[in-house]
Design an enzyme around this catalytic site. Structure first.
Site, PDB file in Angstrom:
ATOM      1  N   CYS A 162       0.879  -1.186   0.000  1.00  0.00           N
ATOM      2  CA  CYS A 162       0.000   0.000   0.000  1.00  0.00           C
ATOM      3  C   CYS A 162       0.906   1.223   0.000  1.00  0.00           C
ATOM      4  CB  CYS A 162      -0.924  -0.002   1.208  1.00  0.00           C
ATOM      5  SG  CYS A 162      -1.838  -1.554   1.445  1.00  0.00           S
ATOM      6  N   ALA A 163       1.468   1.555  -1.148  1.00  0.00           N
ATOM      7  CA  ALA A 163       2.652   2.406  -1.195  1.00  0.00           C
ATOM      8  C   ALA A 163       2.379   3.910  -1.237  1.00  0.00           C
ATOM      9  CB  ALA A 163       3.514   2.010  -2.392  1.00  0.00           C
ATOM     10  N   ALA A 164       1.284   4.349  -1.856  1.00  0.00           N
ATOM     11  CA  ALA A 164       1.065   5.790  -2.008  1.00  0.00           C
ATOM     12  C   ALA A 164       0.899   6.458  -0.646  1.00  0.00           C
ATOM     13  CB  ALA A 164      -0.180   6.030  -2.869  1.00  0.00           C
ATOM     14  N   GLY A 173       4.125   7.467  -1.070  1.00  0.00           N
ATOM     15  CA  GLY A 173       5.445   7.055  -1.507  1.00  0.00           C
ATOM     16  C   GLY A 173       6.622   7.473  -0.661  1.00  0.00           C
ATOM     17  N   SER A 174       6.399   8.063   0.510  1.00  0.00           N
ATOM     18  CA  SER A 174       7.538   8.482   1.331  1.00  0.00           C
ATOM     19  C   SER A 174       8.339   7.277   1.818  1.00  0.00           C
ATOM     20  CB  SER A 174       7.058   9.318   2.519  1.00  0.00           C
ATOM     21  OG  SER A 174       6.107   8.608   3.298  1.00  0.00           O
ATOM     22  N   LYS A 175       7.646   6.222   2.224  1.00  0.00           N
ATOM     23  CA  LYS A 175       8.356   5.005   2.655  1.00  0.00           C
ATOM     24  C   LYS A 175       8.974   4.288   1.449  1.00  0.00           C
ATOM     25  CE  LYS A 175       5.165   4.266   6.539  1.00  0.00           C
ATOM     26  NZ  LYS A 175       4.181   5.313   6.138  1.00  0.00           N
ATOM     27  N   ASP A 192      -5.446  -4.260  -6.157  1.00  0.00           N
ATOM     28  CA  ASP A 192      -5.976  -4.430  -4.807  1.00  0.00           C
ATOM     29  C   ASP A 192      -4.960  -5.259  -4.028  1.00  0.00           C
ATOM     30  OD1 ASP A 192      -7.271  -5.154  -2.485  1.00  0.00           O
ATOM     31  OD2 ASP A 192      -9.095  -5.860  -3.465  1.00  0.00           O
ATOM     32  N   CYS A 209      -0.924   3.996  11.224  1.00  0.00           N
ATOM     33  CA  CYS A 209      -0.861   5.253  11.966  1.00  0.00           C
ATOM     34  C   CYS A 209      -2.084   5.345  12.871  1.00  0.00           C
ATOM     35  CB  CYS A 209      -0.751   6.448  11.033  1.00  0.00           C
ATOM     36  SG  CYS A 209      -1.904   6.447   9.661  1.00  0.00           S
TER      37      CYS A 209
END
EC number: 2.1.1.203
Length: 715
Positions: A143-145, A147-149, A201, A281
């Site tokens: 679940c990348a967006a 994209g900071s990580k 997904d 979070c």
């Protein structure tokens, strides 16, 4: 001045007076002061759960009401010092709005765009650090967006700047098609050939095939998986103030099942010996320990919680809990599943409660989970857990092993599982398993997890239709003039070059690593690729008279530089100042040495080497792409990268803002770069979407495209 403009000016004057809105925002920014930072249900819930140490709850709530300090992280592989992350005591809003900080804010925006820093919340930096990334690792970011990580993961792959093609790669996925382009924008700043952005997904992301060393097809299993799932986001109240009025316990109940499905899919695709980091979070055990406990229980010993405390010795964190209760939005409490009435069984599931078997619960070692509380280190709230895969999941037959540095490729392992446990479902046939059909994780009413193949149907494609990814063959006619012109070394990997068109002239050439090429060639029908590769050459019509139609692209210089053996000139600090502050300076403006070199060469690499005798000059090498005309020369360097190098040389690049347009644009960039927002879904700015910034690098304005940089006057 129009009526609307006069009204805006009058409102601004009123807000600037003592007691005006701008003076009442306490660092949150205009408009936020109207939202009362209170939520009685939130306070009652967390006070009852006892997650905050005794006597600290008031401090906890006070910290949650304070604006989140801004933090930045220096790109980890660009020859910078060890102090890679910096923490300020100012909020994002103050950085944007304060005239005294305008110069610093411009610096942050510019350096972020050029990929030299990332504006990222401090706790968001933790999961990649716990993954222990090595350059040969195959990594899946589920679940990348925004994209900071993902950017952190890419940086870790490129820890050795002398290796242009690390053996590892990152596949960054997001379910939202529009947000995938935000992810592309983040990744493109780092100019890596080892990143691929896909749109699926995460709970049923396809299992991919690769060619193995023995010439057979095998399944790709990942050495590392980042599972930063969508969550209720109550740990983000300090920066997402809307959460105060929207938060209820229902948010966690609705997301719990999805979080389990995504996490299960993650461990299914993880290699034995690999690590998966699960993070949210949110501070809620329903989204945190309950998900981890479910994974551990259903894995039947295949998964183990790792003790990650030694990996970040300076971090203050609270151990995971083994007891928690569930509360409905009406305030009704339930201690275990047996108390839940039948009419709530669809909303409340058994996996939301702690395991009832005390011995099994103790063996899970849930205390190894890490919960970061905002008042302990002036951060946001966060939860993270590190899982190590010891054996195949009991419902899977494959037995993948994590790669070592020597044998870094993903090699399929024998299909017989050493666990020896019976499968809960009929085993997959060889054709189904090796054919790479995506497995679908199911959660039945009795909470038994299983995996079964989905119906055999064509994958649906939503959103913007991407141009094709076409790999060139080694005998493609485009190569001979390029090889000759640049005197490419014999080991240049031509088969890793691709373009985005089947027909007509090739406008740009891109490169990917050989491992990503392997993935792409074997899975074109299984996955929806949004973007991959780094641009290395661009067509230049003027170049044909020099014998080559392609000039170098600045973003690909780090990838190509090791293979180029000609077309390079050495320049001085003063030469770089001229090249970056004037659009087409005459050759005669260069110092004599560079001038004589440039007269003999067309397209060029302008190379600066540190001068040990001049400690005031830049102490790192600089490589710029350029083009020489008949009497002038030009550096093809994007605007923000120009600013970066000029700052290094002591040239002032601060620009006074004209009106509100530029400020508004930079504020949008601020919001996008900062990272996750409410609901844990890392929300994308509405302004960003409306402006159409979702088409790869096509969204860049003219002065941001390569070679169209805004040019300063000569110093």
């Amino acid at each position: 001045m129009g009526k609307r403009s006069r009204l805006r000016k009058k409102e601004h004057q009123n807000n600037s007076k003592p007691g005006g809105r701008d003076n009442r925002d306490n660092g949150w920014g205009a408009g936020y002061a109207d939202i009362i930072k209170e939520n009685k249900l939130f306070e009652a819930y967390y006070r009852e759960l006892g997650l905050v140490p005794e006597g600290e709850f008031d401090q906890f709530m006070e910290a949650m009401r304070e604006p989140l300090p801004a933090t930045i992280r220096i790109t980890g592989y660009k020859r910078y010092p060890d102090e890679l992350a910096w923490h300020t005591n100012m909020s994002r809003k103050i950085l944007r709005k304060s005239p005294l900080l305008e110069k610093f804010h411009q610096f942050l925006v510019s350096e972020t765009e050029s990929g030299n820093i990332s504006r990222q919340e401090a706790v968001s930096m933790i999961p990649p650090l716990l993954m222990k990334i090595e350059p040969h690792h195959k990594i899946l970011d589920l679940c990348a967006a925004p994209g900071s990580k993902t950017a952190q993961l890419i940086e870790m792959l490129h820890s050795d700047m002398d290796v242009p093609f690390p053996e590892g790669f990152v596949i960054a996925n997001d379910v939202d098609n529009k947000r995938c382009y935000l992810l592309v924008h983040q990744a493109k700043r780092l100019n890596s050939p080892c990143i691929m952005v896909v749109n699926h997904d995460a709970s049923c992301i396809p299992r991919l095939q690769i060619d193995t060393e023995n010439g057979q097809k095998g399944t790709l299993f990942y050495d590392r998986v980042l599972c930063d799932v969508p969550c209720s986001g109550d740990g983000t109240m300090r920066k997402n103030i809307d959460v105060w009025k929207k938060w209820t316990t229902s948010n966690s109940l609705h997301l719990h099942g999805l979080q389990i499905r995504i996490a299960v899919r993650g461990v299914e695709q993880l290699a034995v010996g690999g690590r998966m980091v699960y993070s949210t979070c949110s501070l809620n055990p329903i989204e945190d320990e309950a998900v981890i406990a479910t994974l551990l229980e259903k894995s039947e010993g295949a998964l183990e919680l790792a003790d990650a405390s030694v990996d970040l010795p300076g971090l203050k964190w609270m151990p995971g809990v083994t007891k928690w209760k569930l509360m409905t939005k009406e305030g009704q409490w339930y201690k275990d599943w047996s108390e839940v009435p039948a009419n709530r069984h669809t909303q409340i599931r058994p996996t939301m409660f702690p395991p009832t078997d005390t011995e099994k619960l103790a063996n899970m070692k849930l205390e190894r989970c890490m919960r970061i509380l905002p008042h302990h280190q002036n951060t946001g709230g966060f939860f993270v857990a590190v899982l190590v895969k010891k054996a195949p999941m009991p419902w899977n037959r494959t037995f993948p092993k994590v790669h070592t540095h020597v044998h870094a490729r993903s090699v399929p392992q024998p299909e017989d599982s050493p666990v020896g446990t019976p499968l809960p479902e009929t085993p997959l046939e060889d054709g189904e398993r090796d054919g790479g059909k995506e497995g679908r994780v199911c959660v039945y009413s009795d909470s038994v997890l299983c995996s079964r193949p989905p119906p055999n149907k064509k994958m649906k494609r939503h959103g913007f239709k991407e141009d094709p990814f076409v790999f060139l063959t080694e005998d493609d006619p485009v190569f001979p003039p390029i090889e000759s012109f640049y005197d490419l070394s014999p080991d240049f990997p031509k088969i890793n070059v691709l373009t985005r068109t089947h027909e007509g002239k090739k406008r740009h050439l891109y490169m990917v690593s050989k491992e990503l090429r392997n993935v792409m060639l074997n899975n074109s029908e299984r996955m929806k690729v949004i973007n991959t590769g780094v641009k290395v050459w661009s067509r230049n019509s003027d170049g044909e008279e020099f014998g080559c139609a392609f000039r170098l692209a600045q973003e690909g210089i780090y990838t190509l530089f090791p293979y180029i053996r000609s077309r390079m000139i050495t320049v001085s600090v003063e030469d770089i100042k001229i090249l970056l502050t004037q659009e087409n300076p005459y050759l005669s403006k260069l110092e004599e040495d560079a001038h004589q070199q440039a007269k003999k060469i067309g397209v060029i690499v302008l190379k600066y080497q540190p001068d040990n005798s001049n400690p005031d000059g830049p102490q790192c090498p600089i490589e710029l792409c350029g083009w020489r005309g008949k009497t002038s020369i030009r550096a093809f360097v994007p605007r923000n990268e120009r600013f970066h190098y000029l700052r290094m040389l002591g040239v002032e690049v601060f620009r006074e803002k004209q009106g509100q347009g530029p400020r508004e644009e930079e504020e949008v960039k601020d919001e996008v770069k900062e990272g996750e927002t409410e609901n844990g879904n890392k929300d994308v700015s509405t302004k960003q979407e409306l402006r159409g910034e979702n088409q790869g690098d096509e969204h860049l304005k003219g002065d941001e495209r390569e070679g169209g940089g805004e040019i300063l006057t000569s110093p």
